[in-house]
Design a protein around this motif. Structure first.
Motif, PDB file in Angstrom:
ATOM      1  N   VAL A  63       0.847  -1.190   0.000  1.00 53.20           N
ATOM      2  CA  VAL A  63       0.000   0.000   0.000  1.00 53.20           C
ATOM      3  C   VAL A  63       0.882   1.240   0.000  1.00 53.20           C
ATOM      4  CG1 VAL A  63      -1.839   1.248   1.200  1.00 53.20           C
ATOM      5  CG2 VAL A  63      -1.783  -1.258   1.282  1.00 53.20           C
ATOM      6  N   TYR A  64       0.640   2.143  -0.949  1.00 52.32           N
ATOM      7  CA  TYR A  64       1.315   3.434  -1.018  1.00 52.32           C
ATOM      8  C   TYR A  64       0.277   4.543  -0.896  1.00 52.32           C
ATOM      9  CZ  TYR A  64       5.391   1.080  -3.108  1.00 52.32           C
ATOM     10  OH  TYR A  64       6.481   0.271  -3.355  1.00 52.32           O
ATOM     11  N   VAL A  65       0.682   5.657  -0.293  1.00 50.61           N
ATOM     12  CA  VAL A  65      -0.058   6.914  -0.395  1.00 50.61           C
ATOM     13  C   VAL A  65       0.930   7.932  -0.937  1.00 50.61           C
ATOM     14  CG1 VAL A  65      -1.286   8.737   0.811  1.00 50.61           C
ATOM     15  CG2 VAL A  65      -1.643   6.346   1.475  1.00 50.61           C
ATOM     16  N   GLY A  66       0.651   8.421  -2.139  1.00 49.79           N
ATOM     17  CA  GLY A  66       1.661   9.214  -2.827  1.00 49.79           C
ATOM     18  C   GLY A  66       2.866   8.340  -3.089  1.00 49.79           C
ATOM     19  N   ASP A  67       4.048   8.814  -2.710  1.00 49.30           N
ATOM     20  CA  ASP A  67       5.250   7.990  -2.885  1.00 49.30           C
ATOM     21  C   ASP A  67       5.718   7.371  -1.569  1.00 49.30           C
ATOM     22  OD1 ASP A  67       6.135  10.260  -1.617  1.00 49.30           O
ATOM     23  OD2 ASP A  67       7.795  10.668  -2.987  1.00 49.30           O
ATOM     24  N   GLN A  68       4.850   7.410  -0.534  1.00 46.38           N
ATOM     25  CA  GLN A  68       5.220   6.815   0.756  1.00 46.38           C
ATOM     26  C   GLN A  68       4.711   5.381   0.847  1.00 46.38           C
ATOM     27  OE1 GLN A  68       3.393   8.094   4.595  1.00 46.38           O
ATOM     28  NE2 GLN A  68       5.506   8.382   5.285  1.00 46.38           N
ATOM     29  N   LEU A  69       5.611   4.454   1.218  1.00 50.22           N
ATOM     30  CA  LEU A  69       5.239   3.066   1.484  1.00 50.22           C
ATOM     31  C   LEU A  69       4.578   3.003   2.856  1.00 50.22           C
ATOM     32  CD1 LEU A  69       5.346   0.027   0.820  1.00 50.22           C
ATOM     33  CD2 LEU A  69       7.630  -0.012   1.842  1.00 50.22           C
ATOM     34  N   VAL A  70       3.352   2.505   2.920  1.00 49.27           N
ATOM     35  CA  VAL A  70       2.556   2.540   4.148  1.00 49.27           C
ATOM     36  C   VAL A  70       2.408   1.155   4.771  1.00 49.27           C
ATOM     37  CG1 VAL A  70       0.301   3.138   5.115  1.00 49.27           C
ATOM     38  CG2 VAL A  70       1.306   4.561   3.325  1.00 49.27           C
ATOM     39  N   HIS A  71       2.109   0.128   3.973  1.00 48.98           N
ATOM     40  CA  HIS A  71       2.021  -1.254   4.430  1.00 48.98           C
ATOM     41  C   HIS A  71       2.636  -2.154   3.370  1.00 48.98           C
ATOM     42  CE1 HIS A  71      -0.645  -0.765   7.938  1.00 48.98           C
ATOM     43  NE2 HIS A  71      -1.307   0.137   7.230  1.00 48.98           N
ATOM     44  N   ASN A  72       3.192  -3.297   3.813  1.00 40.18           N
ATOM     45  CA  ASN A  72       3.792  -4.263   2.903  1.00 40.18           C
ATOM     46  C   ASN A  72       3.766  -5.611   3.606  1.00 40.18           C
ATOM     47  OD1 ASN A  72       5.091  -5.252   0.648  1.00 40.18           O
ATOM     48  ND2 ASN A  72       7.127  -4.653   1.338  1.00 40.18           N
ATOM     49  N   LEU A  73       2.883  -6.507   3.180  1.00 35.26           N
ATOM     50  CA  LEU A  73       2.691  -7.747   3.924  1.00 35.26           C
ATOM     51  C   LEU A  73       2.168  -8.847   3.017  1.00 35.26           C
ATOM     52  CD1 LEU A  73      -0.582  -7.550   6.051  1.00 35.26           C
ATOM     53  CD2 LEU A  73      -0.044  -5.901   4.279  1.00 35.26           C
ATOM     54  N   ASP A  74       2.301 -10.091   3.481  1.00 36.78           N
ATOM     55  CA  ASP A  74       1.772 -11.255   2.777  1.00 36.78           C
ATOM     56  C   ASP A  74       0.394 -11.584   3.329  1.00 36.78           C
ATOM     57  OD1 ASP A  74       4.029 -11.762   1.113  1.00 36.78           O
ATOM     58  OD2 ASP A  74       5.084 -12.486   2.882  1.00 36.78           O
ATOM     59  N   VAL A  92      -6.943   9.797   5.778  1.00 40.14           N
ATOM     60  CA  VAL A  92      -8.331  10.034   5.381  1.00 40.14           C
ATOM     61  C   VAL A  92      -8.393  11.260   4.465  1.00 40.14           C
ATOM     62  CG1 VAL A  92     -10.637  10.666   6.198  1.00 40.14           C
ATOM     63  CG2 VAL A  92      -9.300   8.939   7.430  1.00 40.14           C
ATOM     64  N   GLY A  93      -9.098  11.088   3.354  1.00 45.80           N
ATOM     65  CA  GLY A  93      -9.200  12.148   2.361  1.00 45.80           C
ATOM     66  C   GLY A  93      -8.207  12.006   1.228  1.00 45.80           C
ATOM     67  N   LYS A  94      -7.234  11.105   1.377  1.00 45.10           N
ATOM     68  CA  LYS A  94      -6.239  10.895   0.329  1.00 45.10           C
ATOM     69  C   LYS A  94      -6.551   9.608  -0.432  1.00 45.10           C
ATOM     70  CE  LYS A  94      -2.616  13.459   2.734  1.00 45.10           C
ATOM     71  NZ  LYS A  94      -1.218  13.465   3.223  1.00 45.10           N
ATOM     72  N   THR A  95      -5.773   9.337  -1.455  1.00 45.68           N
ATOM     73  CA  THR A  95      -5.980   8.141  -2.272  1.00 45.68           C
ATOM     74  C   THR A  95      -4.800   7.196  -2.094  1.00 45.68           C
ATOM     75  OG1 THR A  95      -7.304   9.319  -3.904  1.00 45.68           O
ATOM     76  CG2 THR A  95      -6.295   7.252  -4.606  1.00 45.68           C
ATOM     77  N   ALA A  96      -5.103   5.931  -1.817  1.00 47.25           N
ATOM     78  CA  ALA A  96      -4.074   4.906  -1.669  1.00 47.25           C
ATOM     79  C   ALA A  96      -3.957   4.104  -2.957  1.00 47.25           C
ATOM     80  CB  ALA A  96      -4.413   3.981  -0.507  1.00 47.25           C
TER      81      ALA A  96
END
Length: 759
Positions: free
Chosen positions: A255-266, A288-292
């Motif tokens: 999961v990214y928001v913009g260019d930030q890595l937010v979650h990464n899992l199996d 909240v209010g942004k696009t992932a």
């Protein structure tokens, strides 16, 4: 008695495999072609060099048959036949070949046994095999025995990043043993944590096989067939919700928001909408209010089901699921193992744990997080640490490089690290980041947000699971951590620091494995007379002195309080009343639930003088007694004889606190039955089940705490403590009975309290 190898071992095994290959290839052809193929391949079987040729390996056993053949089985751990992969309640087993292997986790870590081969002749330079499981020397191992002497031995490997049940190659050099007769013995003589052994593919060979790297993640048998799907999702609520299957197709979700890595899992994604077992969630409250942007390997119809919401979706009423513990700490979703980061601060107990939010098996290793004011009623919060940030520079502040393995927590009251902002004291977590080493994370807002320290790792070594404590006499920090120095072997290493950032090695204490713990306790409640206690994941402890740098044991060996499915315990730091309270991982499988595993009840640790010397007691905290309902079933001074050997109560529900005091006449045993479960006190052996427990003036007292999936048995106010799964988990108990065997005894007191749920 030693016997020859079975017809399907060694040379005969090769012939059998070649014949099978010929038959498989010929099968399905027309008769004429099939006959030619089969004749040609059978000619190859008997004309080409046999395993006696110098270039061929000799297969001792691949464990692909329906039973162990002429291998002798003792005990219960190995069953009557090879396992077919992972056993119930076990982390996923990988690295074995074919479908079968030796796996002594049958019945859990508590089972024991031996598996002994027939006698064979050493004909090659090496004996090699795949081995995994527990690493207890002499306890969970495979031995090469010649003339009654163990000449080679190997244990299971250490916990590996990405796969703790991974089997890897071991090679024994036996060049100087050629021509000698030998046997192999696979041993499981450990009933504690990691008390099992996995073995497969035993060969004689002229060449070594190089060890393989453990897999980064555990790919299940039903590997995910789908390509990556990318989806943009507007974040309108606190969570991203997505479905999970207990028999899912594992795929990576990023999961990214913009260019930030937010979650990464199996994640264990369902193959289709029809195979959804439960829904899980990932915290996205700050976006909240942004696009992932979500990238995942999952079926397209499953990807279409991802959504943003303020509410977590429950297919069953939360905390009322069939096997949900009702007075044990229990996370909402996914797998848990070790308790972590336990400390008290400003009216609250803070509790963290190893968790996989997207499946019911070990994976991912986030840190779950909950708080409580009484250690009984818990509120779960957003997960504190996240794995798999890798070398991405712009990643979420909570993200480690790889898995967030076990560790501890404390309060930097003196702002030694300089992270404090305002008056709020800094909370500090110490953990093993499997991508770099012992690492820190901190919170300056009472645990609302967490930041992984940019200067990690603070300690680089071969080990894991740091316990962080403040040593007041020396005004310095201490980390006690599992370590593997070549000169020390497995040990607890002691590191010290003034500022949490710069650490130096002070000492090593050999003979300990995983999850170190160290603390000071008064003896018999006398604050002027104290001893230090140290133990590791199996909770077998030593007493001694600690000067802030070195722990010096005062006795040989270790003592034991905990038994059964209990592992990787930890104690709360900074308790306000001076208590040292311990919680362990209860290794109990919860079939078909949206969660798996749980924790022990909190126990108050004390040191008391006994006839055997000073010993540690682990007694459930008093706060649990507040869950007892009024008007319990009870009986006092009831004599049981051969004519009237039983007293019993009909009960409803399945939550109980049962307290028993017995005075023996001449009975050999007393048995307390609750539903399909039995606790036995053996007056002759002086044991409560397998736990040593002496009578006092002919009396014995014990207690059983019964929850939906499990029970815990406590002898003599904590002299021994056992954690176990129920045989009838999730079912009403129906009846509680106490009986005498072999004579008479007096039930001085039997009280059966029903318990209320903390939910």
């Amino acid at each position: 008695m030693n016997r020859r190898l079975s017809p399907f071992s060694g040379r005969s095994f090769l012939y059998r495999n070649r014949f099978a290959s010929a038959w498989k290839l010929a099968n399905g052809c027309d008769a004429a072609v099939g006959l030619v193929i089969c004749f040609s391949l059978l000619l190859f079987v008997f004309v080409t060099p046999s395993v006696g040729d110098a270039q061929d390996d000799i297969l001792i056993n691949s464990f692909e048959t329906a039973n162990y053949g002429e291998w002798r089985v003792e005990g219960e751990a190995f069953g009557t036949s090879p396992a077919q992969g992972t056993l119930p309640g076990q982390m996923q087993v990988t690295g074995f070949e074919g479908k079968g292997l030796v796996n002594s986790y049958l019945g859990g870590d508590k089972s024991k046994g031996k598996l002994t081969s027939p006698e064979f002749t050493i004909e090659r330079d090496f004996i090699k095999f795949l081995i995994g499981g527990g690493g207890h020397e002499g306890k969970t191992c495979i031995n090469l025995i010649i003339a009654g002497e163990i000449v080679q031995s190997a244990t299971g490997p250490n916990l590996q990043p990405g796969g703790s049940e991974f089997l890897n190659w071991e090679n024994w050099d036996v060049q100087d043993r050629k021509g000698q007769k030998a046997i192999l013995q696979i041993v499981d003589d450990s009933s504690g944590g990691w008390g099992h052994i996995n073995v497969d593919q035993i060969l004689q060979s002229h060449t070594k096989t190089v060890k393989r790297p453990a897999p980064a993640t555990k790919e299940p048998a039903n590997a995910n067939p789908h390509p990556e799907t990318t989806k943009e999702l507007k974040i309108t609520g606190k969570y991203i919700l997505f479905p999970v299957s207990n028999k899912g197709q594992r795929g990576r979700m990023t999961v990214y928001v913009g260019d930030q890595l937010v979650h990464n899992l199996d994640c264990d994604f369902p193959a289709s909408q029809d195979s959804i077992d439960w829904w899980t969630y990932l915290d996205m409250s700050e976006y909240v209010g942004k696009t992932a942007k979500i990238i995942a390997r999952a079926a397209p119809e499953i990807c279409e089901m991802w959504e943003s919401n303020d509410e977590i979706r429950h297919l069953q009423p939360l905390y009322q699921e069939t096997l949900r513990p009702q007075f044990h700490i229990s996370q909402m979703r996914g797998w848990n193992n070790d308790p972590n980061g336990m400390f008290y601060h400003d009216g609250q107990y803070h509790f963290f744990w190893q968790c996989n939010p997207a499946g019911r098996d070990w994976a991912n290793m986030y840190w779950g997080y909950a708080t409580s004011r009484d250690m009984v009623h818990w509120t779960e919060h957003d997960r504190a640490l996240r794995p798999f940030g890798g070398d991405v520079e712009n990643r979420h502040p909570k993200m480690a490089v790889k898995n967030c393995f076990s560790g501890s927590g404390n309060i930097d009251f003196n702002n030694t690290a300089g992270w404090q902002t305002g008056d709020e004291k800094t909370m500090v977590l110490a953990f093993t980041d499997t991508g770099c080493g012992e690492s820190l994370a901190y919170s300056t807002d009472r645990g609302t947000t967490w930041t992984v320290y940019e200067g990690n790792p603070v300690i680089e070594h071969k080990g894991r699971d740091p316990k962080l404590m403040w040593y007041e006499p020396g005004k310095h920090w201490v980390i006690a951590v599992y370590d593997e120095q070549p000169e020390q072997g497995r040990s607890i290493a002691i590191y010290t620091s003034k500022d949490l950032k710069e650490w130096k090695l002070a000492s090593n204490l050999p003979g300990y494995f995983e999850c170190a713990e160290i603390f000071e306790l008064p003896v018999d409640g006398d604050p002027t007379k104290t001893k230090w206690v140290i133990f590791a994941a199996d909770a077998k402890y030593a007493l001694g002195e600690f000067d802030g740098n070195t722990f010096t044991p005062e006795h040989e060996g270790k003592h034991q309080v905990h038994w059964g499915s209990y592992y990787a315990s930890q104690c709360f730091s900074n308790s306000p009343d001076g208590r040292v309270v311990q919680v362990g991982w209860a290794r109990i499988n919860m079939p078909d639930m949206p969660f798996n595993q749980t924790f022990s009840v909190p126990t108050n640790l004390t040191l008391r003088t006994t006839e055997d010397g000073v010993r540690m007691f682990a007694n459930p905290i008093k706060e649990l007694e507040g869950l007892r309902k009024l008007n319990p079933n009870s009986v006092e001074n009831k004599k049981l004889t051969r004519d009237t050997p039983v007293v019993k109560f009909d009960v409803t529900d399945q939550l109980f606190d049962i307290v028993v005091t017995l005075k023996n006449g001449n009975a050999s045993k007393a048995k307390l039955k609750f539903g399909e479960n039995v606790a036995t006190y053996d007056f002759d052996a002086q044991k409560l089940d397998e736990m040593p427990l002496k009578t006092q003036d002919g009396r014995v007292t014990f207690r059983i705490l019964v929850d939906r999936p499990m029970f815990e048995m406590i002898g003599a106010d904590g002299a021994c403590f056992k954690t176990s799964s129920r045989r009838d988990m999730g079912q009403p108990i129906g009846e509680v009975s106490l009986s005498a065997e072999g004579g008479s005894l007096t039930v001085e007191s039997l009280v059966v309290y029903e318990m209320t749920s903390v939910w």
